[in-house]
Motif scaffolding. Sequence first.
Motif: not given
Length: 113
Positions: A43, A47, A50, A98-99, A102
Amino acid sequence: MASPTKFCSNCGAQVDARAEICPKCGVRIAPPPITQVAQHKNEGLAAILSFFIVGLGQIYNGQIGKGIIMMILSVFAFFSIIFLIGFIAYPVLWIYGIYDAYTTAKKINQGLN
């Protein structure tokens, strides 16, 4: 003690209950065992990818089309800074990327995706 048996649906021969293929006629009598390859995605790495390049975390997660679309949108959003809308659009897209990278990696690890 004899192992459990069953009969071939093609030739009627008595075969071991665990057999997938009849040894007499060669016809598959049971589906092959399902093997699921464990797919683990980091994860944090998704993130971070990104964070540096919008859409790269999605590509890492296997969502190639989504990642490419996010990359293209980020280029348009970056160049729209000239028209001031990019000051809002680019950071929103960047944070969402990013979110999303993840949470998608987390879902893949939990077997939900």
